[in-house]
Design a protein around this motif. Structure first.
Motif, PDB file in Angstrom:
ATOM      1  N   ARG A  15       1.021  -1.160  -0.014  1.00  0.00           N
ATOM      2  CA  ARG A  15       0.026   0.000   0.117  1.00  0.00           C
ATOM      3  C   ARG A  15       0.771   1.073   0.003  1.00  0.00           C
ATOM      4  N   GLN A  16       1.889   1.180   0.858  1.00  0.00           N
ATOM      5  CA  GLN A  16       2.690   2.314   0.636  1.00  0.00           C
ATOM      6  C   GLN A  16       3.475   2.890  -0.562  1.00  0.00           C
ATOM      7  N   LEU A  17       3.931   1.527  -1.157  1.00  0.00           N
ATOM      8  CA  LEU A  17       4.418   1.593  -2.440  1.00  0.00           C
ATOM      9  C   LEU A  17       3.556   2.192  -3.500  1.00  0.00           C
ATOM     10  N   VAL A  18       2.216   1.777  -3.470  1.00  0.00           N
ATOM     11  CA  VAL A  18       1.231   2.247  -4.279  1.00  0.00           C
ATOM     12  C   VAL A  18       0.948   3.527  -4.365  1.00  0.00           C
ATOM     13  N   ALA A  19       0.930   4.257  -2.929  1.00  0.00           N
ATOM     14  CA  ALA A  19       0.800   5.547  -2.750  1.00  0.00           C
ATOM     15  C   ALA A  19       1.618   6.392  -3.514  1.00  0.00           C
ATOM     16  N   VAL A  20       3.221   5.904  -3.334  1.00  0.00           N
ATOM     17  CA  VAL A  20       4.184   6.674  -3.923  1.00  0.00           C
ATOM     18  C   VAL A  20       4.071   6.534  -5.483  1.00  0.00           C
ATOM     19  N   PHE A  21       3.693   5.465  -5.838  1.00  0.00           N
ATOM     20  CA  PHE A  21       3.557   5.277  -7.348  1.00  0.00           C
ATOM     21  C   PHE A  21       2.377   6.367  -7.985  1.00  0.00           C
ATOM     22  N   ARG A  22       1.513   6.513  -7.309  1.00  0.00           N
ATOM     23  CA  ARG A  22       0.307   7.233  -7.639  1.00  0.00           C
ATOM     24  C   ARG A  22       0.796   8.744  -7.409  1.00  0.00           C
ATOM     25  N   ILE A  65      11.201   4.156 -12.912  1.00  0.00           N
ATOM     26  CA  ILE A  65      11.314   3.597 -14.120  1.00  0.00           C
ATOM     27  C   ILE A  65      12.689   2.610 -14.215  1.00  0.00           C
ATOM     28  N   ARG A  66      13.705   3.165 -13.669  1.00  0.00           N
ATOM     29  CA  ARG A  66      14.982   2.383 -13.645  1.00  0.00           C
ATOM     30  C   ARG A  66      14.894   1.291 -12.700  1.00  0.00           C
ATOM     31  N   VAL A  67      14.497   1.548 -11.546  1.00  0.00           N
ATOM     32  CA  VAL A  67      14.233   0.542 -10.713  1.00  0.00           C
ATOM     33  C   VAL A  67      13.398  -0.571 -10.946  1.00  0.00           C
ATOM     34  N   PHE A  68      12.155  -0.331 -11.204  1.00  0.00           N
ATOM     35  CA  PHE A  68      11.010  -1.370 -11.198  1.00  0.00           C
ATOM     36  C   PHE A  68      10.726  -1.866 -12.859  1.00  0.00           C
ATOM     37  N   ILE A  69      11.168  -1.064 -13.535  1.00  0.00           N
ATOM     38  CA  ILE A  69      11.040  -1.660 -15.159  1.00  0.00           C
ATOM     39  C   ILE A  69      12.098  -2.190 -15.518  1.00  0.00           C
ATOM     40  N   LEU A  70      13.298  -1.396 -15.462  1.00  0.00           N
ATOM     41  CA  LEU A  70      14.540  -1.857 -16.009  1.00  0.00           C
ATOM     42  C   LEU A  70      15.340  -2.664 -15.409  1.00  0.00           C
ATOM     43  N   ASP A 106       9.440  -7.694  -9.920  1.00  0.00           N
ATOM     44  CA  ASP A 106       8.612  -6.702 -10.943  1.00  0.00           C
ATOM     45  C   ASP A 106       7.440  -6.201 -10.123  1.00  0.00           C
ATOM     46  N   ILE A 107       7.461  -4.847 -10.368  1.00  0.00           N
ATOM     47  CA  ILE A 107       6.219  -4.097  -9.621  1.00  0.00           C
ATOM     48  C   ILE A 107       5.905  -3.252 -10.983  1.00  0.00           C
ATOM     49  N   ILE A 108       5.028  -3.697 -11.991  1.00  0.00           N
ATOM     50  CA  ILE A 108       4.911  -3.085 -13.009  1.00  0.00           C
ATOM     51  C   ILE A 108       3.351  -2.226 -13.182  1.00  0.00           C
ATOM     52  N   PRO A 109       3.291  -1.114 -13.614  1.00  0.00           N
ATOM     53  CA  PRO A 109       1.936  -0.578 -13.642  1.00  0.00           C
ATOM     54  C   PRO A 109       1.394  -1.085 -14.997  1.00  0.00           C
ATOM     55  N   HIS A 110      -0.023  -1.113 -14.720  1.00  0.00           N
ATOM     56  CA  HIS A 110      -0.799  -1.667 -15.736  1.00  0.00           C
ATOM     57  C   HIS A 110      -2.248  -0.890 -15.742  1.00  0.00           C
ATOM     58  N   VAL A 111      -3.039  -0.903 -16.950  1.00  0.00           N
ATOM     59  CA  VAL A 111      -4.379  -0.397 -16.897  1.00  0.00           C
ATOM     60  C   VAL A 111      -5.024  -1.716 -16.809  1.00  0.00           C
ATOM     61  N   ILE A 112      -5.929  -2.163 -15.895  1.00  0.00           N
ATOM     62  CA  ILE A 112      -6.934  -3.421 -15.681  1.00  0.00           C
ATOM     63  C   ILE A 112      -8.027  -2.839 -15.306  1.00  0.00           C
ATOM     64  N   GLY A 114      -9.902  -0.866 -16.770  1.00  0.00           N
ATOM     65  CA  GLY A 114      -9.999   0.805 -16.736  1.00  0.00           C
ATOM     66  C   GLY A 114      -9.433   1.424 -15.688  1.00  0.00           C
ATOM     67  N   ALA A 115      -8.479   0.877 -14.723  1.00  0.00           N
ATOM     68  CA  ALA A 115      -7.985   1.496 -13.589  1.00  0.00           C
ATOM     69  C   ALA A 115      -6.789   1.237 -13.698  1.00  0.00           C
ATOM     70  N   ASP A 116      -5.836   2.199 -12.844  1.00  0.00           N
ATOM     71  CA  ASP A 116      -4.435   1.976 -12.783  1.00  0.00           C
ATOM     72  C   ASP A 116      -4.117   0.982 -11.831  1.00  0.00           C
ATOM     73  N   HIS A 117      -3.271   0.062 -11.863  1.00  0.00           N
ATOM     74  CA  HIS A 117      -3.074  -0.910 -10.986  1.00  0.00           C
ATOM     75  C   HIS A 117      -1.386  -1.406 -11.082  1.00  0.00           C
ATOM     76  N   TRP A 118      -0.887  -2.034 -10.194  1.00  0.00           N
ATOM     77  CA  TRP A 118       0.562  -2.420 -10.159  1.00  0.00           C
ATOM     78  C   TRP A 118       0.455  -3.938  -9.810  1.00  0.00           C
ATOM     79  N   VAL A 119       1.133  -4.764 -10.444  1.00  0.00           N
ATOM     80  CA  VAL A 119       1.222  -6.243 -10.431  1.00  0.00           C
ATOM     81  C   VAL A 119       2.530  -6.447  -9.827  1.00  0.00           C
ATOM     82  N   PHE A 120       2.450  -7.309  -8.838  1.00  0.00           N
ATOM     83  CA  PHE A 120       3.531  -7.709  -8.207  1.00  0.00           C
ATOM     84  C   PHE A 120       4.116  -9.241  -8.648  1.00  0.00           C
ATOM     85  N   SER A 121       5.441  -9.239  -9.032  1.00  0.00           N
ATOM     86  CA  SER A 121       5.649 -10.714  -9.539  1.00  0.00           C
ATOM     87  C   SER A 121       7.221 -10.621  -9.550  1.00  0.00           C
ATOM     88  N   ASP A 122       7.705 -12.020  -9.925  1.00  0.00           N
ATOM     89  CA  ASP A 122       9.128 -12.201 -10.168  1.00  0.00           C
ATOM     90  C   ASP A 122       9.423 -11.384 -11.553  1.00  0.00           C
TER      91      ASP A 122
END
Length: 507
Positions: A15-22, A65-70, A106-112, A114-122
Motif C-alpha cells: 500500500r505504501q508503494l502504491v501510494a508513492v507510485f500514484r 522506471i529504472r528500478v522497477f521496469i529496467l 517486478d512491480i509494473i504499472p498496468h491499466v486493468i 479501466g483503472a491504474d494497478h500495479w502487479v507484483f511478481s518475479d
C-alpha cells in the motif's frame, strides 16, 4: 547490491508503494508521457537501452522506471528519498550500508478494468537477461490478458480464480464481484497476489493455498476464471506456473470436466485451455467428451493450432532455452518423441466458457474454431452467447417458426466474384456471405433465397413462418420444406449473433 527479498514481505509495504507510485505518476500514462512514443514502444518491445535514455536519474519517476521496469541498480539514498527508509529496508534487506541497491522482483504499472494497478511478481526476461526458475511467478502475460478480455463484465456475488498467480484476474474482476477468492498451489504466488490486491485496496479477498479445486471443496461460485498451467507435454513439473504434472492435456481435461461442480446454477466459468490433435481422431470430440451429458452449456473456441515442432520451440524460448544448445536439442527430442508416441499431430489453444444448467437439463455443447481476426473483447460476446443459447433451448419447431427476428445492426452482406474461366472474360459470382462487423466477426455463406428472406425480418413484423410462406408463394417453392431448412440456417445465425430473436432485443 541485489536484494534477496522474499515475496512474503511485499504485502507489508504494497500500500505504501502504491501510494508513492500514484504520487509520482508511475502509471502507464505517466511513464508513456515521460518516455515519449518511441521509447514507450521500445518498452513494449523489451529494449532497455532505449528506455533508459529517456528515464532521467534526477527525477523521481525516472528513478522508479529504472528500478522497477529496467531492473537497474540505483543509489540507495536516492531510492529512500522517494520510497521512504522503511520501504527500502523491506525491499532490500541487509542493505543499510550499501551504496547501491537493485530490486529483484517486478512491480509494473498496468491499466486493468479501466483503472491504474500495479502487479507484483518475479522479474521476467523482458528487460534483463534472466532464465525463469522452477518457482517463477508470472506477471501480466499475453495469456492472462486474453483471459481477462474473455470474461463478462456483469456483476456477480462470488468469484473464484483458480491458479491466481500474481492476482491479475482478481484485479480485473474486482469491480464486478462482491467476494473474491483466489487459489494457488504455490505459496510464493499467493504472497505476490496478496501484495497485488492489497496495493489495489481490495479487502474482501480470500487467498487459499492448495491444488486445483481442493481448497474450495464443497463451495460454489457465481463465476470462475482460470489460466491454469495448461502446457501440453510430459507428466512432469519443470516450472510451476505452466506445468501441471499431468500427461499431455490432462490439466485442461481436469478443469473442463470438474469446473461445473463448483458453479451455482446459472453461474459461468471462463478458462484458457489447450488440447491435443491426435492422428485419426476429431479434436472437437475429445473436448466434448470431457463435459457431462447433463447440466452445462459449453462454448469452446479454438483460437490457434501449433504443430508439435513449433509448440516445443515456443515453450523452450519461454524458459530462455536456446533450441540450438545441447540442452535445448535434448529437450526438443524428448518432447517430440513423447508427442510421436501419443500420435499428437497438433496442439490447439483457446477459450472454454461454461454455464451451469439444472442437473436434469441435457448439456448444450458447441466446439468450434475462432480463427478470424477480431479486436473487440470477447467477454460481452460470451455473455450474449449464453443468452442466445438459452433462448434456443427453450424453443420448439413451432415456437421458433412463429417468432419474429431482426438482423443484427452492423451486419453486412459480402458478395465475391471471380474471373470467369469458362469464357475468359469478366467475372462470375462465387460466394455470398453475411458478416458481423463487431465482436468476433462471424460470417456465414448464404444464397440469394436466404438473403431475400433475411431482408424480411423485423422484430415487430412478420413471423419467420409468414416470411417463408410469402417467399415460397412468389417463387413456387414448397413452404414446408423451405421452413425446415430455414430454421436450421437461422439457428446457426442466432448462435453467432447475426440474427437476434425479438425477445432478446433490448428496448
Amino acid at each position: 547490491m541485489s536484494s534477496s527479498l522474499l515475496p512474503a514481505k511485499l504485502p507489508e509495504i504494497s500500500r505504501q508503494l502504491v501510494a508513492v507510485f500514484r504520487r509520482e505518476n508511475f502509471t502507464v500514462a505517466g511513464v508513456s508521457e515521460l518516455l515519449g512514443p518511441q521509447a514507450t514502444a521500445a518498452w513494449r518491445r523489451g529494449e532497455p537501452a532505449a528506455v533508459r535514455r529517456q528515464a532521467p536519474e534526477d527525477s523521481a519517476l525516472g528513478v522508479l522506471i529504472r528500478v522497477f521496469i529496467l531492473g537497474d541498480a540505483v543509489s540507495r539514498a536516492t531510492l529512500a528519498d522517494i520510497l521512504g527508509e522503511s520501504v527500502v529496508a523491506t525491499l532490500c534487506p541487509g542493505s543499510a550500508n550499501a551504496a547501491e541497491v537493485r530490486i529483484t522482483c517486478d512491480i509494473i504499472p498496468h491499466v486493468i478494468a479501466g483503472a491504474d494497478h500495479w502487479v507484483f511478481s518475479d522479474k521476467d526476461a523482458s528487460m534483463v537477461q534472466k532464465v525463469a526458475g522452477a518457482e517463477h511467478v508470472l506477471g501480466v502475460g499475453a495469456a492472462s490478458l486474453s483471459l481477462l478480455d474473455s470474461v463478462p463484465r456483469s456483476s456477480v456475488d462470488s468469484l473464484l480464480d483458480v491458479g491466481t498467480g500474481s492476482g491479475v484476474q482478481l484485479l480485473a474482476q474486482a469491480p464486478y464481484a462482491a467476494h473474491l477468492t483466489g487459489t494457488d498451489i504455490h505459496r510464493r504466488a499467493l504472497d505476490f497476489a496478496e501484495a497485488t490486491v492489497l496495493g489495489a485496496g481490495l479487502v474482501d479477498v480470500e487467498l487459499v493455498q492448495g491444488s486445483w479445486f481442493e481448497p474450495v471443496a464443497g463451495m460454489k461460485f457465481d463465476r470462475i476464471v482460470a489460466n491454469p498451467p495448461f502446457v501440453v507435454g510430459l507428466p512432469e513439473v519443470g516450472h510451476v506456473y505452466r506445468d501441471s504434472g499431468f500427461n499431455l492435456d490432462g490439466a485442461s481435461e481436469l478443469m473442463v470436466s470438474q469446473v461445473a461442480d463448483y458453479l451455482t446454477e446459472g453461474g459461468t466459468a471462463h478458462l484458457l485451455a489447450a488440447w491435443i490433435h491426435e492422428d485419426g481422431a476429431r479434436w472437437q470430440q475429445r473436448i466434448a467428451s470431457w463435459l457431462p451429458d447433463n447440466g452445462v452449456c459449453a462454448w469452446v473456441l479454438q483460437r490457434d493450432v501449433a504443430d508439435p515442432e513449433l509448440y516445443v520451440s515456443t515453450w523452450l524460448s519461454d524458459e530462455s532455452v536456446d533450441p540450438r544448445s545441447p540442452a535445448g536439442q535434448e529437450r526438443t527430442t524428448l518432447w517430440l518423441d513423447h508427442f510421436a508416441t501419443h500420435k499428437v499431430s497438433g496442439i490447439g489453444f483457446g477459450f472454454v466458457a461454461i454455464q451451469r444448467l439444472a442437473d436434469d437439463e441435457p448439456s448444450d455443447i458447441v466446439v468450434e474454431e475462432l480463427s478470424q481476426q477480431f479486436t473487440d473483447p470477447l467477454g460481452d460476446e460470451v455473455a450474449e452467447y449464453f443468452l442466445r443459447a438459452g433462448w434456443l433451448r427453450e424453443q420448439t419447431q413451432v415456437s421458433f417458426a412463429l417468432a419474429t427476428y431482426q438482423l443484427r445492426p452492423g451486419v453486412a452482406v459480402e458478395e465475391v466474384s471471380v474471373a470467369d474461366e469458362s469464357t475468359g472474360q469478366g467475372v462470375v459470382p462465387a460466394a455470398k456471405r453475411i458478416v458481423r462487423l463487431d465482436g468476433p466477426r462471424f460470417s456465414h455463406d448464404i444464397d440469394e433465397h436466404v438473403l431475400a428472406m433475411l431482408k424480411g425480418l423485423h422484430p415487430n413484423g412478420l413471423s419467420l413462418a409468414e416470411i417463408v410462406e410469402l417467399y415460397c408463394q412468389a417463387h413456387g417453392f414448397d413452404s414446408d420444406e423451405v421452413l425446415v431448412e430455414m430454421i436450421g440456417i437461422m439457428v446457426d445465425l442466432i448462435r453467432h449473433g447475426l440474427v437476434l430473436p425479438a425477445e432478446l432485443i433490448a428496448d
